[in-house]
Design an enzyme around this catalytic site. Structure first.
Site, PDB file in Angstrom:
ATOM      1  N   ASN A  38      38.956 -80.288  -5.932  1.00  0.00           N
ATOM      2  CA  ASN A  38      40.160 -80.518  -6.742  1.00  0.00           C
ATOM      3  C   ASN A  38      40.673 -81.944  -6.767  1.00  0.00           C
ATOM      4  O   ASN A  38      41.320 -82.345  -7.734  1.00  0.00           O
ATOM      5  CB  ASN A  38      41.271 -79.531  -6.356  1.00  0.00           C
ATOM      6  N   GLU A  88      42.105 -79.175   6.800  1.00  0.00           N
ATOM      7  CA  GLU A  88      43.140 -79.310   5.761  1.00  0.00           C
ATOM      8  C   GLU A  88      42.901 -78.179   4.773  1.00  0.00           C
ATOM      9  O   GLU A  88      41.998 -78.255   3.941  1.00  0.00           O
ATOM     10  CB  GLU A  88      43.006 -80.662   5.059  1.00  0.00           C
ATOM     11  N   CYS A 139      46.468 -78.145  -3.367  1.00  0.00           N
ATOM     12  CA  CYS A 139      46.874 -77.427  -2.148  1.00  0.00           C
ATOM     13  C   CYS A 139      48.385 -77.369  -2.005  1.00  0.00           C
ATOM     14  O   CYS A 139      48.911 -76.500  -1.317  1.00  0.00           O
ATOM     15  CB  CYS A 139      46.245 -78.077  -0.926  1.00  0.00           C
TER      16      CYS A 139
HETATM   17  P1  NAP Z   1      35.926 -74.225  -0.680  1.00  0.00           P
HETATM   18  O1  NAP Z   1      35.263 -73.180  -1.482  1.00  0.00           O
HETATM   19  O2  NAP Z   1      36.436 -73.880   0.671  1.00  0.00           O
HETATM   20  O3  NAP Z   1      34.858 -75.425  -0.598  1.00  0.00           O
HETATM   21  C1  NAP Z   1      35.180 -76.637  -0.001  1.00  0.00           C
HETATM   22  C2  NAP Z   1      33.913 -77.299   0.515  1.00  0.00           C
HETATM   23  O4  NAP Z   1      33.347 -76.478   1.534  1.00  0.00           O
HETATM   24  C3  NAP Z   1      32.822 -77.476  -0.546  1.00  0.00           C
HETATM   25  O5  NAP Z   1      32.164 -78.695  -0.292  1.00  0.00           O
HETATM   26  C4  NAP Z   1      31.891 -76.310  -0.266  1.00  0.00           C
HETATM   27  O6  NAP Z   1      30.561 -76.564  -0.652  1.00  0.00           O
HETATM   28  C5  NAP Z   1      31.987 -76.225   1.236  1.00  0.00           C
HETATM   29  N1  NAP Z   1      31.646 -74.921   1.796  1.00  0.00           N
HETATM   30  C6  NAP Z   1      31.814 -73.704   1.225  1.00  0.00           C
HETATM   31  N2  NAP Z   1      31.385 -72.735   2.074  1.00  0.00           N
HETATM   32  C7  NAP Z   1      30.951 -73.370   3.187  1.00  0.00           C
HETATM   33  C8  NAP Z   1      30.387 -72.925   4.418  1.00  0.00           C
HETATM   34  N3  NAP Z   1      30.207 -71.622   4.667  1.00  0.00           N
HETATM   35  N4  NAP Z   1      30.033 -73.843   5.335  1.00  0.00           N
HETATM   36  C9  NAP Z   1      30.220 -75.150   5.084  1.00  0.00           C
HETATM   37  N5  NAP Z   1      30.759 -75.646   3.950  1.00  0.00           N
HETATM   38  C10 NAP Z   1      31.126 -74.762   3.016  1.00  0.00           C
HETATM   39  O7  NAP Z   1      37.156 -74.871  -1.450  1.00  0.00           O
HETATM   40  P2  NAP Z   1      37.283 -75.330  -2.961  1.00  0.00           P
HETATM   41  O8  NAP Z   1      37.342 -74.133  -3.837  1.00  0.00           O
HETATM   42  O9  NAP Z   1      36.285 -76.401  -3.262  1.00  0.00           O
HETATM   43  O10 NAP Z   1      38.717 -76.058  -2.892  1.00  0.00           O
HETATM   44  C11 NAP Z   1      39.906 -75.383  -2.982  1.00  0.00           C
HETATM   45  C12 NAP Z   1      40.568 -75.191  -1.629  1.00  0.00           C
HETATM   46  O11 NAP Z   1      40.762 -76.422  -0.957  1.00  0.00           O
HETATM   47  C13 NAP Z   1      41.968 -74.604  -1.817  1.00  0.00           C
HETATM   48  O12 NAP Z   1      42.185 -73.610  -0.853  1.00  0.00           O
HETATM   49  C14 NAP Z   1      42.877 -75.796  -1.579  1.00  0.00           C
HETATM   50  O13 NAP Z   1      44.191 -75.474  -1.217  1.00  0.00           O
HETATM   51  C15 NAP Z   1      42.134 -76.513  -0.497  1.00  0.00           C
HETATM   52  N6  NAP Z   1      42.583 -77.912  -0.400  1.00  0.00           N
HETATM   53  C16 NAP Z   1      43.318 -78.305   0.699  1.00  0.00           C
HETATM   54  C17 NAP Z   1      43.802 -79.612   0.771  1.00  0.00           C
HETATM   55  C18 NAP Z   1      44.591 -80.111   1.946  1.00  0.00           C
HETATM   56  O14 NAP Z   1      44.641 -81.320   2.137  1.00  0.00           O
HETATM   57  N7  NAP Z   1      45.231 -79.253   2.729  1.00  0.00           N
HETATM   58  C19 NAP Z   1      43.526 -80.511  -0.276  1.00  0.00           C
HETATM   59  C20 NAP Z   1      42.792 -80.059  -1.350  1.00  0.00           C
HETATM   60  C21 NAP Z   1      42.320 -78.755  -1.420  1.00  0.00           C
HETATM   61  P3  NAP Z   1      29.929 -75.963  -2.020  1.00  0.00           P
HETATM   62  O15 NAP Z   1      30.704 -76.597  -3.117  1.00  0.00           O
HETATM   63  O16 NAP Z   1      28.511 -76.364  -1.972  1.00  0.00           O
HETATM   64  O17 NAP Z   1      30.133 -74.482  -1.967  1.00  0.00           O
END
Ligand code: NAP
Length: 480
Positions: free
Chosen positions: A156, A252, A286
């Site tokens: 994002n 995060e 987020c």
């Molecule tokens: P996501 O599905 O959790 O994926 C994030 C990253 O993790 C991607 O690079 C993904 O790779 C990888 N990943 C997924 N499954 C994994 C596993 N089993 N082992 C290791 N890595 C894995 O999140 P998203 O949909 O991209 O992003 C949205 C989330 O991020 C929301 O919940 C949002 O709130 C959160 N976020 C938090 C912050 C903060 O600072 N607190 C900031 C921004 C976003 P692939 O793409 O290859 O699957």
């Protein structure tokens, strides 16, 4: 239209690597392929880790001056190529061109702050003689890098969240391996380009593209990796924490942030601020405002003002200068949101605005009368949907705000300083914004959550602390 970005290559330990097995990158607006990146495999992740072992020595031995110069040059490169970076973000993700420009400027600033904070990476002297028998001892601590950081990032904020890993990582003297989201790897590769251009010695940085299922476990479970810095969803964070073993973790994660509107608030300001906080980046943020708790005396007035603001949000083509909101990251995500909203409606919620989907686009949507146990209340929607609730008073609003498994940031709108102070003490979150929505952040503030929203803090100075450790030096003064 393909964007020219390092020709389908990834960066392994400072070298651009090509692979025949490529993953296409799509523009979610129209499903056009806009580029491709190598499908990194286990052996690529192992190679990146092996070379990072040499990289961490190089990184640790860079003087603070050298780290600062590299970081400042990388920041200037991003600024000088702002439009190119912004187009990449807008094309591969869901941000509008204006949102993408703003993210690019923030990323350059995050890297520049990292250069400044490198200068302040200091320790302090310790009074060992406060304990009996230590009169002849003196000493200090200094900070040293953790070593190799594997950073896994979401789609994002595909550039600035990478900046929040690489900037502090290098400022603290570490080698960094980035695994960007598979949906948005191009911005991460452009960031790598900025650091290569700035003269970062090879082996310190890798940006390994590929699917988590192919490379995630290698990075997470490796005993040579000293820290996992993860930004992403709560469920993914839990999986990573369960596998990581004995290494430092920074998490995060997501949220379903509340905003509280009290009867003495400036209601116009509250309506404007919560609208932008709910629908920026199509709610894929987020910090997005998801639940708005309004004191009953002003509920109807606020609702009218809020709905007027929501009607102004212009949905459309991401590259158009006048668009406020683009699509979701893909159609599957838009369908998930549609399903959650439909479930809420089936259990008694009413739609005040929006509620329709077209491809990956979902209209800015406002719901009321949503049952407390609905998925849209308890979970993170991560889309352009906001819920209005009528509450009796501040205590009621605080209780409802806290009654979830997340706690990243919260907003409260009020003219009453006591109410603001009480909320700041009682809300279980990492940040309380007074007269602002939950969606307020500058890159130099401590940022992170409690409960399911995470562990640790980012914000450059705080990330540098997480990415370094204290080493004590104690002198015993001997008699001559
Ligand atoms: P996501 O599905 O959790 O994926 C994030 C990253 O993790 C991607 O690079 C993904 O790779 C990888 N990943 C997924 N499954 C994994 C596993 N089993 N082992 C290791 N890595 C894995 O999140 P998203 O949909 O991209 O992003 C949205 C989330 O991020 C929301 O919940 C949002 O709130 C959160 N976020 C938090 C912050 C903060 O600072 N607190 C900031 C921004 C976003 P692939 O793409 O290859 O699957």
């Amino acid at each position: 239209m393909a964007i020219e970005i390092a020709g389908g290559r990834m960066l392994l330990a400072g070298e651009w690597i090509e692979k025949s097995d490529q993953i296409d990158v799509y523009n979610p607006e129209n499903n056009e392929i806009i580029g491709s990146v190598p499908a990194g495999k286990a052996e690529d992740a192992e190679y990146a880790i092996t070379l990072a072992k040499e990289g961490k020595e190089l990184a640790e031995n860079l003087s603070v001056r050298e780290r600062m110069d590299i970081l400042n040059k990388a920041a200037s490169y991003i600024q000088d190529n702002l439009e190119d970076f912004a187009r990449t973000i807008a094309l591969e993700g869901s941000k509008t061109i204006n949102e993408a420009r703003s993210e690019t400027m923030r990323a350059a600033e995050t890297i520049r702050i990292s250069a400044e904070e490198a200068r302040r990476l200091t320790g302090e002297s310790i009074n060992f003689d406060q304990m009996a028998g230590n009169k002849d001892r003196m000493g200090y601590y200094f900070r040293f890098p953790v070593g190799i950081i594997a950073a896994i990032t979401p789609f994002n904020d595909p550039l600035n969240l990478i900046a929040h890993k690489i900037g502090p990582g290098i400022a603290a003297g570490n080698a960094v391996i980035i695994k960007p989201a598979t949906e948005t790897p191009l911005s991460a590769l452009k960031m790598a380009e900025a650091f290569m251009n700035a003269g970062l010695p090879h082996k310190i940085l890798s940006v390994i593209t590929g699917r988590a299922r192919d490379i995630g476990d290698i990075l997470i479970e490796s005993k040579d990796v000293n820290m996992i810095s993860f930004t992403g969803g709560m469920q993914t964070g839990e999986k990573i924490a369960n596998k990581a073993g004995l290494k430092r973790l920074s998490m995060e994660l997501g949220s379903n942030s509340p905003a509280i509107v009290l009867k003495d608030a400036d209601l116009h300001e509250a309506a404007e601020s919560t609208t932008s906080g709910a629908f920026a980046a199509a709610g894929q943020n987020c910090l997005s405002v998801q639940r708005i708790y309004v004191e009953e005396d002003v509920y109807d007035t606020f609702k009218d003002l809020f709905l007027k603001e929501v009607k102004k949000v212009k949905v459309g083509n991401k590259l158009s200068e006048s668009t406020d909101m683009g699509p979701l990251i893909n159609e599957k995500e838009a369908e998930r949101i549609e399903k959650w909203v439909n479930e809420a409606v089936a259990s008694g919620a009413s739609i005040l605005s929006g509620g329709t989907r077209k491809g990956a686009y979902y209209e800015p949507t406002v719901l009321e009368n949503v049952p407390d146990d609905a998925t849209v209340v308890k979970e993170e929607i991560f889309g352009p949907v906001v819920l209005l609730f009528k509450v009796k008073n501040l205590d009621d609003a605080i209780q409802c705000s806290n009654d979830v498994n997340y706690g990243l940031q919260a907003g409260i709108f009020t003219a009453n300083v006591n109410a603001a102070l009480k909320a700041s003490k009682k809300l279980h979150v990492g940040g309380v914004m007074i007269n602002d929505s939950s969606d307020f952040r500058i890159d130099a503030m401590p940022f992170g959550g409690v409960k399911g929203s995470g562990i640790g803090r980012e914000g450059v100075e705080y990330a540098i602390k997480e990415m370094s450790e204290e080493r004590i030096v104690a002198f015993k003064i001997l008699d001559e």
